[in-house]
Design an enzyme around this catalytic site. Structure first.
Site, PDB file in Angstrom:
ATOM      1  N   GLU A   1      16.753  53.590   1.254  1.00 41.04           N
ATOM      2  CA  GLU A   1      17.622  52.790   2.132  1.00 41.04           C
ATOM      3  C   GLU A   1      19.064  53.304   2.138  1.00 41.04           C
ATOM      4  O   GLU A   1      19.480  54.059   1.246  1.00 41.04           O
ATOM      5  CB  GLU A   1      17.601  51.315   1.725  1.00 41.04           C
ATOM      6  CG  GLU A   1      18.092  51.052   0.313  1.00 41.04           C
ATOM      7  CD  GLU A   1      18.542  49.605   0.079  1.00 41.04           C
ATOM      8  OE1 GLU A   1      19.411  49.131   0.840  1.00 41.04           O
ATOM      9  OE2 GLU A   1      18.043  48.981  -0.868  1.00 41.04           O
TER      10      GLU A   1
ATOM     11  N   LYS B   1      26.139  46.252   8.028  1.00 38.00           N
ATOM     12  CA  LYS B   1      24.878  46.058   7.293  1.00 38.00           C
ATOM     13  C   LYS B   1      23.852  45.549   8.302  1.00 38.00           C
ATOM     14  O   LYS B   1      24.075  44.534   8.957  1.00 38.00           O
ATOM     15  CB  LYS B   1      25.152  45.035   6.193  1.00 38.00           C
ATOM     16  CG  LYS B   1      23.969  44.655   5.346  1.00 38.00           C
ATOM     17  CD  LYS B   1      24.405  43.664   4.272  1.00 38.00           C
ATOM     18  CE  LYS B   1      23.254  42.802   3.852  1.00 38.00           C
ATOM     19  NZ  LYS B   1      23.690  41.655   3.041  1.00 38.00           N
TER      20      LYS B   1
ATOM     21  N   VAL C   1      16.725  46.623   2.799  1.00 28.68           N
ATOM     22  CA  VAL C   1      15.290  46.751   2.500  1.00 28.68           C
ATOM     23  C   VAL C   1      14.494  46.403   3.761  1.00 28.68           C
ATOM     24  O   VAL C   1      13.545  47.107   4.132  1.00 28.68           O
ATOM     25  CB  VAL C   1      14.899  45.849   1.304  1.00 28.68           C
ATOM     26  CG1 VAL C   1      13.382  45.750   1.169  1.00 28.68           C
ATOM     27  CG2 VAL C   1      15.524  46.400   0.018  1.00 28.68           C
TER      28      VAL C   1
ATOM     29  N   ASP D   1      19.736  30.073   2.440  1.00 30.33           N
ATOM     30  CA  ASP D   1      19.956  31.518   2.395  1.00 30.33           C
ATOM     31  C   ASP D   1      18.797  32.208   1.680  1.00 30.33           C
ATOM     32  O   ASP D   1      18.724  32.233   0.456  1.00 30.33           O
ATOM     33  CB  ASP D   1      21.296  31.822   1.709  1.00 30.33           C
ATOM     34  CG  ASP D   1      21.668  33.289   1.866  1.00 30.33           C
ATOM     35  OD1 ASP D   1      20.811  34.089   2.304  1.00 30.33           O
ATOM     36  OD2 ASP D   1      22.818  33.639   1.552  1.00 30.33           O
TER      37      ASP D   1
ATOM     38  N   SER E   1      16.757  35.878   1.895  1.00 29.17           N
ATOM     39  CA  SER E   1      16.874  37.216   2.480  1.00 29.17           C
ATOM     40  C   SER E   1      15.716  37.532   3.413  1.00 29.17           C
ATOM     41  O   SER E   1      14.551  37.209   3.126  1.00 29.17           O
ATOM     42  CB  SER E   1      16.907  38.255   1.359  1.00 29.17           C
ATOM     43  OG  SER E   1      16.894  39.546   1.920  1.00 29.17           O
ATOM     44  N   ALA E   2      16.046  38.195   4.505  1.00 28.61           N
ATOM     45  CA  ALA E   2      15.017  38.675   5.445  1.00 28.61           C
ATOM     46  C   ALA E   2      14.075  39.676   4.759  1.00 28.61           C
ATOM     47  O   ALA E   2      12.978  39.929   5.256  1.00 28.61           O
ATOM     48  CB  ALA E   2      15.683  39.315   6.656  1.00 28.61           C
ATOM     49  N   ASP E   3      14.488  40.215   3.598  1.00 26.07           N
ATOM     50  CA  ASP E   3      13.618  41.166   2.885  1.00 26.07           C
ATOM     51  C   ASP E   3      12.259  40.533   2.560  1.00 26.07           C
ATOM     52  O   ASP E   3      11.223  41.205   2.602  1.00 26.07           O
ATOM     53  CB  ASP E   3      14.254  41.620   1.564  1.00 26.07           C
ATOM     54  CG  ASP E   3      15.512  42.457   1.758  1.00 26.07           C
ATOM     55  OD1 ASP E   3      15.845  42.806   2.899  1.00 26.07           O
ATOM     56  OD2 ASP E   3      16.169  42.743   0.726  1.00 26.07           O
TER      57      ASP E   3
ATOM     58  N   LYS F   1      18.234  40.947  -8.768  1.00 23.74           N
ATOM     59  CA  LYS F   1      19.317  40.511  -9.653  1.00 23.74           C
ATOM     60  C   LYS F   1      19.309  39.000  -9.801  1.00 23.74           C
ATOM     61  O   LYS F   1      18.950  38.284  -8.862  1.00 23.74           O
ATOM     62  CB  LYS F   1      20.661  40.935  -9.074  1.00 23.74           C
ATOM     63  CG  LYS F   1      20.867  42.414  -9.174  1.00 23.74           C
ATOM     64  CD  LYS F   1      22.297  42.798  -8.850  1.00 23.74           C
ATOM     65  CE  LYS F   1      22.456  44.286  -9.018  1.00 23.74           C
ATOM     66  NZ  LYS F   1      22.763  44.990  -7.784  1.00 23.74           N
TER      67      LYS F   1
HETATM   68  N1  PSU Z   1      20.396  43.828  -4.117  1.00 19.83           N
HETATM   69  C1  PSU Z   1      20.820  44.806  -4.930  1.00 19.83           C
HETATM   70  N2  PSU Z   1      21.342  45.928  -4.378  1.00 19.83           N
HETATM   71  C2  PSU Z   1      21.439  46.089  -3.019  1.00 19.83           C
HETATM   72  C3  PSU Z   1      20.969  45.049  -2.179  1.00 19.83           C
HETATM   73  C4  PSU Z   1      20.458  43.937  -2.748  1.00 19.83           C
HETATM   74  O1  PSU Z   1      20.741  44.661  -6.133  1.00 19.83           O
HETATM   75  O2  PSU Z   1      21.941  47.126  -2.559  1.00 19.83           O
HETATM   76  C5  PSU Z   1      21.037  45.224  -0.678  1.00 19.83           C
HETATM   77  C6  PSU Z   1      19.690  45.757  -0.151  1.00 19.83           C
HETATM   78  O3  PSU Z   1      19.939  46.575   0.962  1.00 19.83           O
HETATM   79  C7  PSU Z   1      18.996  44.478   0.283  1.00 19.83           C
HETATM   80  C8  PSU Z   1      20.155  43.695   0.841  1.00 19.83           C
HETATM   81  O4  PSU Z   1      17.986  44.665   1.244  1.00 19.83           O
HETATM   82  O5  PSU Z   1      21.230  43.947  -0.047  1.00 19.83           O
HETATM   83  C9  PSU Z   1      19.845  42.212   0.926  1.00 19.83           C
HETATM   84  O6  PSU Z   1      20.874  41.558   1.598  1.00 19.83           O
HETATM   85  P1  PSU Z   1      20.708  40.006   1.976  1.00 19.83           P
HETATM   86  O7  PSU Z   1      20.718  39.271   0.668  1.00 19.83           O
HETATM   87  O8  PSU Z   1      21.901  39.691   2.823  1.00 19.83           O
HETATM   88  O9  PSU Z   1      19.423  39.874   2.699  1.00 19.83           O
HETATM   89 MN    MN Z   2      21.296  35.999   3.332  1.00 20.67          MN
END
Ligand code: PSU
Ligand code: MN
Length: 305
Positions: free
Chosen positions: A25, A87, A107, A139, A141-143, A160
């Protein structure tokens, strides 16, 4: 093939010859680490993948093109521009492509573009998940949603503790995503090998991971798989030190009312500041460790076809 996708010559050739390819990524480069360590790490990860018999495909959006396979100059550009690059999550990619803009793939979008190109394995550091307090903020994540739809195996070091890891596992269970632990029964928590939570299945070899993904693909099940690979013992951080930094960063994000897509980059940067260079070094080492396992798994999978 869709008209927005550019696959590099090297990746195209590898895919055409049925050789193993591992996706990487770009948000980890632009938003996850400081310049120049980010560029150095991204180039080292590509070398580690090559040394382990696979071809690296770093993924990003550049000038409205979905790129699968970057040049070292493009990696340098992403590293240098850092957080000035948008992002890009699932909701962003159509607008970025239509407008001809750049985007750092998370991701989610890395999985999407990998799948468009025909890449099945993806190494990263940590994934997004259900945030602490999500019962109020929603909240998530879309992941996690992408893992439920898109047939790509993501190899990470867990997530984390900026997240609610218990709720993250519950969400993945609901959406039918298998969570494997590499040589462990316990879900690793990125900087730490321990979370006190259980993975669904312990696996002990790349062949075992490949065989589970193979079965999933053969049955035509939609969705991907999450492989959690604990940080090597010698690079793991002291749980008290890291958890204190994380709790402080989360408290500051609430005080400062940080919201939406800004939360994760804010927490990552704050934790890195509060723990000095230690957490950055651990972060880099665990990514290398994941790149090795992803390459070995991609090789094992190709051998099954
Ligand atoms: N967690 C980490 N390192 C990262 C990310 C998450 O420890 O770099 C990044 C990744 O690209 C992940 C994104 O897909 O943050 C998730 O963001 P969000 O929580 O806004 O979905
Ligand atoms: Mn989010």
């Amino acid at each position: 093939m869709n008209q927005y996708l550019d696959i590099s010559a090297e990746v195209k050739e590898a895919l055409g010859q049925g050789r193993p390819v591992v996706a990487l990524e770009s948000t980890i480069i632009s938003h996850g680490m400081p310049y120049r360590k980010n560029v150095e790490t991204a180039l080292n990860v590509e070398n580690i993948i090559r040394e382990n018999g696979a071809v690296p495909a770093t993924i990003a959006i550049i000038g409205g093109r979905l790129k699968c396979g970057l040049t070292p100059d493009e990696i340098e550009y992403f590293g240098k521009k850092g957080r000035d690059i948008a992002k890009a999550s699932r909701r962003d990619i159509a607008a970025l492509c239509a407008r001809g803009e750049d985007g750092a793939t998370t991701v989610t979008t890395t999985m999407m573009i990998a799948h468009m190109a025909g890449v099945r394995f993806f190494a990263t550091g940590g994934i997004g998940g259900v945030h602490r307090g999500a019962e109020k903020t929603m909240d998530i994540s879309a992941d996690l949603e992408e893992l439920a739809h898109t047939p790509v195996t993501v190899i990470c070091a867990g997530a984390k503790a900026i997240l609610d890891l218990g709720l993250t596992l519950e969400y993945l269970e609901t959406r039918g995503v298998p969570v494997l632990g590499y040589r462990t029964e316990e879900l690793p928590a990125f900087y730490s090998r321990h979370s006190g939570l259980k993975v669904d299945y312990r696996v002990d070899s790349p062949e075992e991971i490949a065989s589970i993904f193979y079965a999933q693909q053969q049955m035509g099940l939609k969705g991907g798989m999450l492989v959690t690979n604990p940080i090597p013992e010698e690079y793991a951080m002291d749980d008290t030190v890291i958890n204190r930094a994380i709790d402080q960063a989360v408290a500051e994000s609430v005080e400062q009312r940080i919201q939406g897509k800004e939360i994760t980059p804010f927490l990552l940067a704050r934790v890195a500041e509060l723990t000095g260079g230690d957490s950055l070094e651990s972060n880099i080492r665990l990514v290398y460790n994941n790149a090795r396992l992803a390459s070995q798994t991609a090789c094992a999978y190709q051998a099954m076809l």
